[in-house]
Scaffold this motif. Structure first.
Motif, PDB file in Angstrom:
ATOM      1  N   ALA A 147       0.827  -1.207   0.000  1.00  0.00           N
ATOM      2  CA  ALA A 147       0.000   0.000   0.000  1.00  0.00           C
ATOM      3  C   ALA A 147       0.864   1.261   0.000  1.00  0.00           C
ATOM      4  CB  ALA A 147      -0.930  -0.009   1.208  1.00  0.00           C
ATOM      5  N   ILE A 148       1.941   1.236   0.792  1.00  0.00           N
ATOM      6  CA  ILE A 148       2.831   2.397   0.846  1.00  0.00           C
ATOM      7  C   ILE A 148       3.592   2.545  -0.468  1.00  0.00           C
ATOM      8  CG2 ILE A 148       4.853   3.390   1.991  1.00  0.00           C
ATOM      9  CD1 ILE A 148       3.894   2.180   4.585  1.00  0.00           C
ATOM     10  N   ALA A 149       4.035   1.407  -1.028  1.00  0.00           N
ATOM     11  CA  ALA A 149       4.744   1.455  -2.313  1.00  0.00           C
ATOM     12  C   ALA A 149       3.841   2.028  -3.404  1.00  0.00           C
ATOM     13  CB  ALA A 149       5.216   0.054  -2.705  1.00  0.00           C
ATOM     14  N   ASN A 150       2.563   1.649  -3.391  1.00  0.00           N
ATOM     15  CA  ASN A 150       1.629   2.185  -4.388  1.00  0.00           C
ATOM     16  C   ASN A 150       1.402   3.678  -4.180  1.00  0.00           C
ATOM     17  OD1 ASN A 150       1.285  -0.284  -5.664  1.00  0.00           O
ATOM     18  ND2 ASN A 150      -0.413  -0.881  -4.331  1.00  0.00           N
ATOM     19  N   ALA A 151       1.330   4.093  -2.903  1.00  0.00           N
ATOM     20  CA  ALA A 151       1.156   5.516  -2.630  1.00  0.00           C
ATOM     21  C   ALA A 151       2.370   6.314  -3.096  1.00  0.00           C
ATOM     22  CB  ALA A 151       0.933   5.728  -1.130  1.00  0.00           C
ATOM     23  N   ILE A 152       3.567   5.745  -2.892  1.00  0.00           N
ATOM     24  CA  ILE A 152       4.783   6.432  -3.340  1.00  0.00           C
ATOM     25  C   ILE A 152       4.834   6.473  -4.859  1.00  0.00           C
ATOM     26  CG2 ILE A 152       7.309   6.350  -3.336  1.00  0.00           C
ATOM     27  CD1 ILE A 152       7.175   5.149  -0.548  1.00  0.00           C
ATOM     28  N   THR A 153       4.323   5.412  -5.514  1.00  0.00           N
ATOM     29  CA  THR A 153       4.256   5.404  -6.975  1.00  0.00           C
ATOM     30  C   THR A 153       3.368   6.543  -7.471  1.00  0.00           C
ATOM     31  OG1 THR A 153       4.579   3.012  -7.076  1.00  0.00           O
ATOM     32  CG2 THR A 153       3.600   4.052  -9.002  1.00  0.00           C
ATOM     33  N   ALA A 154       2.220   6.729  -6.810  1.00  0.00           N
ATOM     34  CA  ALA A 154       1.341   7.838  -7.177  1.00  0.00           C
ATOM     35  C   ALA A 154       2.034   9.176  -6.935  1.00  0.00           C
ATOM     36  CB  ALA A 154       0.046   7.752  -6.385  1.00  0.00           C
ATOM     37  N   LEU A 155       2.772   9.283  -5.818  1.00  0.00           N
ATOM     38  CA  LEU A 155       3.512  10.509  -5.511  1.00  0.00           C
ATOM     39  C   LEU A 155       4.566  10.775  -6.577  1.00  0.00           C
ATOM     40  CD1 LEU A 155       4.195  12.831  -3.551  1.00  0.00           C
ATOM     41  CD2 LEU A 155       5.747  11.239  -2.374  1.00  0.00           C
ATOM     42  N   HIS A 156       5.184   9.703  -7.074  1.00  0.00           N
ATOM     43  CA  HIS A 156       6.200   9.830  -8.118  1.00  0.00           C
ATOM     44  C   HIS A 156       5.619  10.528  -9.345  1.00  0.00           C
ATOM     45  CE1 HIS A 156      10.010   8.769  -9.981  1.00  0.00           C
ATOM     46  NE2 HIS A 156       9.379   8.238 -11.008  1.00  0.00           N
ATOM     47  N   THR A 157       4.396  10.172  -9.702  1.00  0.00           N
ATOM     48  CA  THR A 157       3.728  10.796 -10.849  1.00  0.00           C
ATOM     49  C   THR A 157       3.367  12.247 -10.564  1.00  0.00           C
ATOM     50  OG1 THR A 157       2.804   8.659 -11.520  1.00  0.00           O
ATOM     51  CG2 THR A 157       1.747  10.627 -12.406  1.00  0.00           C
ATOM     52  N   ILE A 158       2.856  12.504  -9.360  1.00  0.00           N
ATOM     53  CA  ILE A 158       2.474  13.868  -8.991  1.00  0.00           C
ATOM     54  C   ILE A 158       3.698  14.793  -8.983  1.00  0.00           C
ATOM     55  CG2 ILE A 158       1.591  15.295  -7.110  1.00  0.00           C
ATOM     56  CD1 ILE A 158      -0.186  12.899  -6.334  1.00  0.00           C
ATOM     57  N   LEU A 159       4.782  14.304  -8.396  1.00  0.00           N
ATOM     58  CA  LEU A 159       6.000  15.114  -8.343  1.00  0.00           C
ATOM     59  C   LEU A 159       6.553  15.377  -9.737  1.00  0.00           C
ATOM     60  CD1 LEU A 159       7.835  13.601  -5.233  1.00  0.00           C
ATOM     61  CD2 LEU A 159       6.748  15.841  -5.423  1.00  0.00           C
ATOM     62  N   TRP A 160       6.421  14.399 -10.632  1.00  0.00           N
ATOM     63  CA  TRP A 160       6.896  14.594 -12.009  1.00  0.00           C
ATOM     64  C   TRP A 160       6.119  15.719 -12.691  1.00  0.00           C
ATOM     65  CZ3 TRP A 160      10.843  13.975 -14.981  1.00  0.00           C
ATOM     66  CH2 TRP A 160      10.708  14.054 -16.374  1.00  0.00           C
ATOM     67  N   ASP A 161       4.798  15.707 -12.526  1.00  0.00           N
ATOM     68  CA  ASP A 161       3.978  16.769 -13.115  1.00  0.00           C
ATOM     69  C   ASP A 161       4.341  18.127 -12.504  1.00  0.00           C
ATOM     70  OD1 ASP A 161       2.668  14.916 -14.676  1.00  0.00           O
ATOM     71  OD2 ASP A 161       0.980  14.670 -13.291  1.00  0.00           O
ATOM     72  N   ALA A 162       4.570  18.153 -11.189  1.00  0.00           N
ATOM     73  CA  ALA A 162       4.950  19.400 -10.528  1.00  0.00           C
ATOM     74  C   ALA A 162       6.314  19.877 -11.020  1.00  0.00           C
ATOM     75  CB  ALA A 162       4.968  19.204  -9.015  1.00  0.00           C
ATOM     76  N   LEU A 163       7.226  18.937 -11.237  1.00  0.00           N
ATOM     77  CA  LEU A 163       8.555  19.298 -11.734  1.00  0.00           C
ATOM     78  C   LEU A 163       8.472  19.905 -13.124  1.00  0.00           C
ATOM     79  CD1 LEU A 163      11.643  19.270 -11.519  1.00  0.00           C
ATOM     80  CD2 LEU A 163      11.607  16.906 -12.352  1.00  0.00           C
ATOM     81  N   LEU A 164       7.681  19.297 -13.992  1.00  0.00           N
ATOM     82  CA  LEU A 164       7.524  19.848 -15.343  1.00  0.00           C
ATOM     83  C   LEU A 164       6.923  21.249 -15.297  1.00  0.00           C
ATOM     84  CD1 LEU A 164       6.281  16.797 -17.463  1.00  0.00           C
ATOM     85  CD2 LEU A 164       8.595  17.723 -17.236  1.00  0.00           C
ATOM     86  N   ALA A 165       5.939  21.450 -14.412  1.00  0.00           N
ATOM     87  CA  ALA A 165       5.336  22.779 -14.276  1.00  0.00           C
ATOM     88  C   ALA A 165       6.374  23.787 -13.792  1.00  0.00           C
ATOM     89  CB  ALA A 165       4.146  22.716 -13.312  1.00  0.00           C
ATOM     90  N   ALA A 166       7.210  23.390 -12.841  1.00  0.00           N
ATOM     91  CA  ALA A 166       8.243  24.289 -12.324  1.00  0.00           C
ATOM     92  C   ALA A 166       9.278  24.607 -13.402  1.00  0.00           C
ATOM     93  CB  ALA A 166       8.917  23.663 -11.106  1.00  0.00           C
ATOM     94  N   VAL A 167       9.616  23.619 -14.225  1.00  0.00           N
ATOM     95  CA  VAL A 167      10.569  23.848 -15.317  1.00  0.00           C
ATOM     96  C   VAL A 167      10.000  24.857 -16.307  1.00  0.00           C
ATOM     97  CG1 VAL A 167      11.643  22.773 -17.327  1.00  0.00           C
ATOM     98  CG2 VAL A 167      11.739  21.632 -15.106  1.00  0.00           C
ATOM     99  N   VAL A 168       8.719  24.702 -16.655  1.00  0.00           N
ATOM    100  CA  VAL A 168       8.079  25.652 -17.569  1.00  0.00           C
ATOM    101  C   VAL A 168       8.091  27.056 -16.971  1.00  0.00           C
ATOM    102  CG1 VAL A 168       5.887  26.308 -18.641  1.00  0.00           C
ATOM    103  CG2 VAL A 168       6.644  23.919 -18.697  1.00  0.00           C
ATOM    104  N   LEU A 169       7.781  27.169 -15.691  1.00  0.00           N
ATOM    105  CA  LEU A 169       7.798  28.466 -15.014  1.00  0.00           C
ATOM    106  C   LEU A 169       9.204  29.067 -15.027  1.00  0.00           C
ATOM    107  CD1 LEU A 169       6.353  30.612 -13.322  1.00  0.00           C
ATOM    108  CD2 LEU A 169       6.849  29.226 -11.293  1.00  0.00           C
ATOM    109  N   HIS A 170      10.203  28.223 -14.817  1.00  0.00           N
ATOM    110  CA  HIS A 170      11.595  28.673 -14.829  1.00  0.00           C
ATOM    111  C   HIS A 170      11.978  29.229 -16.197  1.00  0.00           C
ATOM    112  CE1 HIS A 170      15.775  28.888 -13.742  1.00  0.00           C
ATOM    113  NE2 HIS A 170      16.135  27.951 -14.592  1.00  0.00           N
TER     114      HIS A 170
END
Length: 229
Positions: A147-170
């Motif tokens: 369950a924790i591994a799956n939650a971290i997998t979901a977090l991995h996707t969320i953080l990736w989207d946030a990273l791309l947004a931050a790169v675009v802003l940069h």
């Protein structure tokens, strides 16, 4: 700052100053290439390469965190992190054209650096736990409940989207500074130098040998983490 004051400062005697050291510049451009490669390998489902790229990025981020404490003056966190109020005051004048007298990161750019590093760290660390039905398990997946591994997998996707947004802003911020303020932020990150008035002190530079030692330590830590845990 009004136009006359800006013009006066631009006419002051100036000389080229090394503001970004070699390790900082190499880190910056390697991250650009590796984030793009991570995106491409994810889309192409080249997961073995994706994992290697992620581990390399983690080593680079760990190095940059260490360099932020022991590196050159402009790379150190305490020299460019300011109060949020200072960053806000800076952003209020972002469309005012003025001479570029900034030695390192400005007060707003410093927080962008921290945001990008935090997202990169979270993304690469969560990648060590990723567990799904397509890619191989991350090296640390077996250490946590499913369950924790799956939650971290979901977090991995969320953080990736946030990273791309931050790169675009940069990237947008770089464009705004170029058009609105007449500041070329890319050239110093390539050459390391910018022309500054003689009255402005050149920042202290740390040893390249120290950078190599910190990089080796970071790479060793990631190798041990991914291989033996």
């Amino acid at each position: 700052m009004d136009t006359d004051e800006s013009a006066t400062q631009q006419k002051q005697p100036s000389r080229p100053v090394l503001v970004w050291d070699v390790p900082t510049r190499i880190f910056h451009w390697l991250v650009v290439v590796l984030v793009a490669a991570a995106y491409a390998t994810s889309k192409l489902n080249w997961m073995d390469w994706h994992v290697r790229i992620g581990e390399t990025l983690l080593a680079l981020v760990l190095f940059r965190l260490l360099w932020g404490f022991f590196g050159s003056e402009t790379a150190r966190f305490h020299t460019f992190l300011s109060a949020p109020a200072a960053a806000w005051r800076h952003l209020r004048h972002v469309f005012h054209r003025e001479a570029d007298l900034q030695v390192g990161h400005n007060s707003a750019g410093g927080w962008m650096v921290v945001l990008l590093l935090a997202l990169l760290l979270g993304e690469t660390l969560s990648g060590l736990f990723v567990n799904n039905d397509v890619a191989d398990d991350g090296p640390l997946t077996q250490w946590v409940p499913a369950a924790i591994a799956n939650a971290i997998t979901a977090l991995h996707t969320i953080l990736w989207d946030a990273l791309l947004a931050a790169v675009v802003l940069h990237v947008l911020a770089i464009a705004v500074y170029a058009v609105a303020k007449g500041h070329n932020l890319l050239r110093p990150m390539v050459t390391g130098r910018k022309h500054l008035p003689e009255r402005i002190r050149a920042p202290r530079q740390a040893s390249v040998m120290l950078a190599l030692l910190l990089l080796v330590a970071s790479a060793t830590a990631v190798t041990l983490l991914a291989t033996y845990l």
